[in-house]
Design a protein around this motif. Structure first.
Motif, PDB file in Angstrom:
ATOM      1  N   GLY A 177       0.771  -1.217   0.000  1.00 19.24           N
ATOM      2  CA  GLY A 177       0.000   0.000   0.000  1.00 19.24           C
ATOM      3  C   GLY A 177       0.809   1.276   0.000  1.00 19.24           C
ATOM      4  N   ALA A 202      -4.470  -0.073   2.545  1.00 19.16           N
ATOM      5  CA  ALA A 202      -4.391  -1.063   1.468  1.00 19.16           C
ATOM      6  C   ALA A 202      -5.783  -1.402   0.978  1.00 19.16           C
ATOM      7  CB  ALA A 202      -3.703  -2.336   1.956  1.00 19.16           C
ATOM      8  N   LYS A 240      -1.429  -7.863  -0.441  1.00 19.38           N
ATOM      9  CA  LYS A 240      -2.056  -6.733   0.242  1.00 19.38           C
ATOM     10  C   LYS A 240      -2.689  -7.234   1.530  1.00 19.38           C
ATOM     11  CE  LYS A 240      -2.968  -3.988  -3.896  1.00 19.38           C
ATOM     12  NZ  LYS A 240      -3.983  -3.244  -4.668  1.00 19.38           N
TER      13      LYS A 240
END
Length: 276
Positions: free
Chosen positions: A39, A189, A226
């Motif tokens: 992120g 994220a 992620k």
């Protein structure tokens, strides 16, 4: 990963449990294109309900003592993970941590903007199970209330935001690589809510924990990459402008086949009603 004194529910918590009948009218929060593992930084002004838990006495001053995340659900009320207040995490009994604070309105932990607010009271879910990780929620009461604009609504049971495939975002100041690279600024994220069957297959029951769909929510990406990570525990998972999860546990960070597991906020509401 992210794993990991109970007392009677106070009157403000009973009021919180009753308040969930209010209309959920918030618009979706602004999030970077990518965002904690996998992120990018985001502005806390766009997500003021994302707060940091801190104790300089226990964790030093480099990152303002940040050790977990939290989320503002009423002007004086912050939700976090029960395991964040355990002796294993704090390194001392909760009652011995005299400088526990919530940092609000601050993106960069090195800055001095925003507010550092004393925690007046802490309630840990007495039904929290450290083996399965079920019921991983604690409620902090702030000594000074925050403005109403800091509050995010919570998604009730049956809300469409819980449906598999829904886009969501997880927020925190934790590890951004899985190798101990802790963020100094708030990161987010983009992830998606995953089917319960995927999570049950990933976590059927082991030393990591056991996925229980009644009290947990699973989110990430099918191929990994992620995720939340260490230091993000207790932070918010948000979908369609509503809080749906609290960062709780998982195996590693961003691994394919090992999605992040979150405390399901609809179950948090049940717990609060049960103990009010």
């Amino acid at each position: 990963m992210r794993r990991p004194f109970a007392r009677a529910l106070t009157a403000p918590l009973a009021a919180l449990a009753a308040a969930v009948a209010l209309p959920l009218t918030s618009s979706p929060p602004a999030v970077a294109d990518e965002g904690v593992i996998g992120g990018r930084p985001v502005r806390v002004a766009d997500s003021p309900w994302a707060v940091a838990l801190a104790s300089r006495d226990r964790f030093g001053g480099t990152r303002a003592g940040q050790f977990c995340g939290g989320v503002v659900v009423a002007r004086s009320t912050v939700l976090t993970a029960a395991h964040c207040l355990s002796e294993d995490v704090l390194g001392a009994p909760r009652g011995e941590v005299r400088d526990l604070k919530v940092i609000a309105g601050r993106s960069d932990l090195r800055a001095d903007d925003g507010a550092e607010i004393d925690v007046r009271d802490a309630w840990i879910n007495p039904d929290y199970d450290g083996y399965t990780n079920s019921g991983d929620v604690a409620v902090l009461t702030l000594a000074t209330p925050l403005p109403g604009g800091f509050v995010i609504p919570m998604a009730n049971d049956g809300d469409a935001a819980y449906e598999a495939g829904t886009g969501a975002a997880v927020y925190g100041w934790g590890d951004t690589t899985g190798t101990g690279d802790y963020a100094r600024t708030l990161h987010a994220a983009r992830v998606q809510v995953l089917p319960d069957a995927v999570c049950e297959e990933a976590y059927p029951g082991s030393s990591d924990g056991r996925y229980l769909p009644s009290s947990m929510l699973c989110a990430g990406e099918p191929d990994g990459g992620k995720d939340a990570c260490q230091g993000d525990s207790g932070g918010p998972l948000v979908a369609q402008g509503r809080l749906i999860g609290l960062v709780s546990w998982g195996s590693g960070c961003g691994r394919a086949g090992s999605p992040g597991v979150y405390t399901r906020v609809s179950d948090v509401l049940r717990v609060l009603r049960q103990h009010s």
